[in-house]
Design a protein around this motif. Structure first.
Motif, PDB file in Angstrom:
ATOM      1  N   LEU A  24     -30.039  83.936  80.241  1.00 66.07           N
ATOM      2  CA  LEU A  24     -30.133  83.046  81.400  1.00 66.07           C
ATOM      3  C   LEU A  24     -30.665  81.703  80.924  1.00 66.07           C
ATOM      4  N   LEU A  25     -29.891  80.653  81.134  1.00 68.74           N
ATOM      5  CA  LEU A  25     -30.303  79.298  80.765  1.00 68.74           C
ATOM      6  C   LEU A  25     -30.381  78.451  82.030  1.00 68.74           C
ATOM      7  N   LEU A  26     -31.580  78.000  82.360  1.00 67.50           N
ATOM      8  CA  LEU A  26     -31.790  77.171  83.544  1.00 67.50           C
ATOM      9  C   LEU A  26     -31.901  75.712  83.139  1.00 67.50           C
ATOM     10  N   LYS A  27     -31.293  74.846  83.927  1.00 67.25           N
ATOM     11  CA  LYS A  27     -31.254  73.414  83.626  1.00 67.25           C
ATOM     12  C   LYS A  27     -32.652  72.823  83.473  1.00 67.25           C
ATOM     13  N   GLU A  28     -33.579  73.232  84.323  1.00 65.03           N
ATOM     14  CA  GLU A  28     -34.927  72.661  84.293  1.00 65.03           C
ATOM     15  C   GLU A  28     -35.808  73.225  83.187  1.00 65.03           C
ATOM     16  N   THR A  29     -35.708  74.513  82.908  1.00 64.54           N
ATOM     17  CA  THR A  29     -36.630  75.136  81.948  1.00 64.54           C
ATOM     18  C   THR A  29     -36.048  75.314  80.550  1.00 64.54           C
ATOM     19  N   GLN A  33     -30.924  73.867  75.487  1.00 64.74           N
ATOM     20  CA  GLN A  33     -29.936  74.939  75.348  1.00 64.74           C
ATOM     21  C   GLN A  33     -28.870  74.838  76.427  1.00 64.74           C
ATOM     22  N   PHE A  34     -29.299  74.535  77.651  1.00 68.11           N
ATOM     23  CA  PHE A  34     -28.355  74.390  78.755  1.00 68.11           C
ATOM     24  C   PHE A  34     -27.357  73.273  78.450  1.00 68.11           C
ATOM     25  N   GLU A  35     -27.859  72.106  78.061  1.00 65.69           N
ATOM     26  CA  GLU A  35     -26.988  70.963  77.787  1.00 65.69           C
ATOM     27  C   GLU A  35     -26.025  71.244  76.639  1.00 65.69           C
ATOM     28  N   LYS A  36     -26.494  71.925  75.602  1.00 59.86           N
ATOM     29  CA  LYS A  36     -25.618  72.276  74.474  1.00 59.86           C
ATOM     30  C   LYS A  36     -24.522  73.243  74.926  1.00 59.86           C
ATOM     31  N   THR A  37     -24.866  74.171  75.794  1.00 64.82           N
ATOM     32  CA  THR A  37     -23.907  75.173  76.262  1.00 64.82           C
ATOM     33  C   THR A  37     -22.793  74.551  77.105  1.00 64.82           C
ATOM     34  N   VAL A  38     -23.120  73.531  77.893  1.00 64.20           N
ATOM     35  CA  VAL A  38     -22.132  72.937  78.810  1.00 64.20           C
ATOM     36  C   VAL A  38     -21.698  71.538  78.387  1.00 64.20           C
ATOM     37  N   MET A  49     -24.624  72.537  89.152  1.00 69.94           N
ATOM     38  CA  MET A  49     -25.184  73.782  88.636  1.00 69.94           C
ATOM     39  C   MET A  49     -26.688  73.671  88.417  1.00 69.94           C
ATOM     40  N   TYR A  50     -27.396  74.792  88.551  1.00 61.96           N
ATOM     41  CA  TYR A  50     -28.807  74.832  88.191  1.00 61.96           C
ATOM     42  C   TYR A  50     -29.032  75.676  86.939  1.00 61.96           C
ATOM     43  N   GLY A  51     -27.964  76.328  86.474  1.00 59.74           N
ATOM     44  CA  GLY A  51     -28.083  77.139  85.274  1.00 59.74           C
ATOM     45  C   GLY A  51     -26.782  77.839  84.946  1.00 59.74           C
ATOM     46  N   VAL A  52     -26.821  78.629  83.868  1.00 60.41           N
ATOM     47  CA  VAL A  52     -25.686  79.439  83.453  1.00 60.41           C
ATOM     48  C   VAL A  52     -26.190  80.783  82.943  1.00 60.41           C
ATOM     49  N   VAL A  53     -25.312  81.765  82.997  1.00 56.95           N
ATOM     50  CA  VAL A  53     -25.566  83.054  82.368  1.00 56.95           C
ATOM     51  C   VAL A  53     -24.538  83.187  81.248  1.00 56.95           C
ATOM     52  N   MET A  63     -21.058  82.016  82.768  1.00 55.88           N
ATOM     53  CA  MET A  63     -20.925  82.036  84.219  1.00 55.88           C
ATOM     54  C   MET A  63     -21.835  80.939  84.787  1.00 55.88           C
ATOM     55  N   PRO A  64     -21.276  79.925  85.445  1.00 60.72           N
ATOM     56  CA  PRO A  64     -22.107  78.890  86.050  1.00 60.72           C
ATOM     57  C   PRO A  64     -22.848  79.418  87.275  1.00 60.72           C
ATOM     58  N   LEU A  65     -24.036  78.887  87.515  1.00 62.32           N
ATOM     59  CA  LEU A  65     -24.843  79.255  88.678  1.00 62.32           C
ATOM     60  C   LEU A  65     -24.970  78.021  89.574  1.00 62.32           C
ATOM     61  N   TYR A  66     -24.493  78.132  90.806  1.00 64.07           N
ATOM     62  CA  TYR A  66     -24.511  77.021  91.763  1.00 64.07           C
ATOM     63  C   TYR A  66     -25.563  77.270  92.839  1.00 64.07           C
ATOM     64  N   SER A  67     -26.226  76.208  93.281  1.00 69.58           N
ATOM     65  CA  SER A  67     -27.320  76.354  94.234  1.00 69.58           C
ATOM     66  C   SER A  67     -26.874  76.867  95.604  1.00 69.58           C
ATOM     67  N   GLY A  68     -25.611  76.780  95.948  1.00 70.43           N
ATOM     68  CA  GLY A  68     -25.142  77.237  97.250  1.00 70.43           C
ATOM     69  C   GLY A  68     -24.926  78.744  97.351  1.00 70.43           C
ATOM     70  N   SER A  69     -25.040  79.456  96.236  1.00 69.67           N
ATOM     71  CA  SER A  69     -24.820  80.903  96.216  1.00 69.67           C
ATOM     72  C   SER A  69     -26.103  81.633  95.848  1.00 69.67           C
TER      73      SER A  69
END
Length: 87
Positions: A24-29, A33-38, A49-53, A63-69
């Protein structure tokens, strides 16, 4: 085995098999790693997105993680292992 359950108000429920482990890679924490992945993704998508799995090392699926879900990692017996929804 882990399953990512996404509950989207418009599309219903989507389950994705993550396999034996996931990252689990979260944009804030996990910013670097998040920026390199995307890094090759379109900016307008990444901004929503707020993160990815990341899972399935052979294919390196993301798998992108969106705040609306809402997102839950489920164990193979159906228990909720982790709530990874935006907080």
């Amino acid at each position: 085995m882990f399953i990512l359950r996404r509950i989207d108000p418009e599309a219903g429920q989507i389950n994705t098999n993550l396999g034996d482990y996931y990252t689990l890679l979260l944009k804030e924490t996990n910013k670097k790693q998040f920026e390199k992945t995307v890094e090759n993704w379109e900016k307008d998508i990444v901004d929503k997105m707020y993160g990815v799995v990341v899972f399935d090392d052979d294919k390196e699926c993301i798998m992108p993680l969106y705040s609306g879900s809402q997102y839950y990692v489920m164990a193979s017996d159906g228990r909720t292992f982790d709530n990874v929804s935006f907080k």
